[in-house]
Design a protein around this motif. Structure first.
Motif, short mmCIF file in Angstrom:
data_model
loop_
_atom_site.label_atom_id
_atom_site.label_comp_id
_atom_site.label_asym_id
_atom_site.label_seq_id
_atom_site.Cartn_x
_atom_site.Cartn_y
_atom_site.Cartn_z
N ASP A 104 0.82 -1.25 0.12
CA ASP A 104 0.01 0.06 0.08
C ASP A 104 0.92 1.41 0.09
OD1 ASP A 104 0.95 0.44 2.52
OD2 ASP A 104 -0.87 -0.32 3.51
N ALA A 105 0.26 2.39 0.04
CA ALA A 105 0.99 3.77 -0.06
C ALA A 105 2.03 4.02 1.16
CB ALA A 105 -0.09 4.74 -0.20
N ALA A 106 1.56 3.42 2.19
CA ALA A 106 2.22 3.49 3.37
C ALA A 106 3.60 2.47 3.26
CB ALA A 106 1.61 3.37 4.68
N GLY A 107 3.61 1.54 2.58
CA GLY A 107 4.66 0.82 2.52
C GLY A 107 4.66 -0.41 3.17
N ASN A 108 3.36 -0.60 3.71
CA ASN A 108 3.10 -2.07 4.30
C ASN A 108 2.86 -2.93 3.23
OD1 ASN A 108 2.56 -0.79 7.05
ND2 ASN A 108 0.77 0.02 6.14
N ARG A 109 3.15 -4.37 3.47
CA ARG A 109 3.17 -5.47 2.39
C ARG A 109 2.47 -6.48 2.98
NH1 ARG A 109 7.50 -2.51 1.34
NH2 ARG A 109 8.60 -2.73 -0.88
#
Length: 321
Positions: A104-109
């Motif tokens: 996602d945009a926050a870098g969560n995978r």
């Protein structure tokens, strides 16, 4: 007398908040990972390529991209609107395992998807002859976002290894050599589609397109606004028919409509820059046919993605002298 400066609690609190923001964003950040992509499939398209495909996670996940892994190694990174990829440069008669994860945009995978295993076929030396086109194709909408296609088998001197489904000239799906049907998901409600199928052999020779099949998905008010023009009217005037409709809410002004008369497309209505209707639209259709001629009329809008939307209500008129 020595004077002591008064304490400055407001500034101290601000500095503390700024420092804390580096670690915790003070007001809290997005730390929720997206769900793992589902429905992962891997289909050998030739002796050296594999078509990998998966389903889009829920909209609430805010997915901005995907990572594709081959036997645990990252081989592709894709934007959120791509849910398939051809992995090339592989070896014939070799087993491969693929997984995918979303970010996602926050870098969560997300966690990795379930694994899809596939074995590439043997290479065919000096094969330059393409398969025949599938002789027939049929299709039907099974839901607002799902279409079922079926086709007749093609032939090839070295054997068909895959069937590729195209929509608007772009390959959107690959099925196995023994498949004669497939289900296409992730489509738009209330949208007109045209699909073709091509056969492919182990040397990556593709057949011509088989017969095109047109399918319109039904509208679904629960999954966004309808794409059909609303409140369609057809009024007889001397030597013409006055048409009126309300532009569909497609996310941007609609400048192009396709008009059908007696179930046949007769013209594309285009509105130039500065003249695109945002609410009620109108068009004057010239009518030179004799009095007593019966017409049924309907129209549909060109959507932002290039596809035609759902048809308006149909209107029946009889021309007068």
């Amino acid at each position: 007398m020595r004077r002591t400066a008064p304490p400055r609690p407001a500034r101290a609190a601000f500095v503390i908040c700024l420092a804390a923001a580096v670690l915790t964003a003070c007001a809290g950040g997005d730390t929720a990972a997206p769900h793992a992509p589902s429905g992962l499939t891997a289909q050998a398209g030739s002796a050296t390529s594999v078509h990998v495909m998966w389903e889009t996670p829920a909209d609430a996940d805010g997915v901005t991209g995907y990572q594709v892994f081959q036997s645990g190694s990252l081989v592709r990174e894709l934007p959120a609107d791509k849910t398939m990829v051809d992995v090339t440069g592989l070896s014939p008669q070799t087993s491969y395992a693929f997984t995918v994860r979303a970010r996602d945009a926050a870098g969560n995978r997300s966690p990795l998807s379930t694994r899809a295993q596939v074995t590439t076929p043997a290479a065919k030396a000096e094969d330059h002859r393409a398969p025949t086109a599938p002789p027939a194709t049929t299709g039907r909408a099974e839901s607002p976002r799902t279409v079922r296609l079926a086709w007749e088998a093609a032939t090839d001197d070295a054997g068909v290894t895959a069937y590729d489904v195209y929509q608007g000239g772009v390959r959107i799906h690959t099925a196995g050599p023994s498949d004669g049907t497939t289900t296409l998901t992730g489509l738009q409600p209330g949208t007109a589609y045209s699909f073709t199928v091509r056969a492919r052999d182990g040397a990556d020779n593709s057949s011509p397109d088989g017969p095109a099949v047109a399918v319109t998905t039904p509208a679904d008010p629960g999954q966004g606004p309808a794409t059909a023009p609303g409140a369609f009217t057809a009024t007889i005037a001397p030597g013409a028919v006055e048409l009126g409709w309300t532009a569909p809410d497609t996310g941007r002004p609609t400048s192009e409509y396709q008009l059908y008369v007696n179930d046949r497309p007769v013209t594309v209505i285009q509105f130039g820059a500065g003249a695109v209707p945002r609410g009620r639209a109108s068009y004057r259709l010239t009518a030179s046919e004799p009095a007593g001629t019966a017409w049924t009329l309907k129209l549909r809008a060109r959507l932002p993605d290039g596809n035609w939307g759902a048809f308006s209500e149909e209107r029946r008129i009889t021309l007068t002298g």
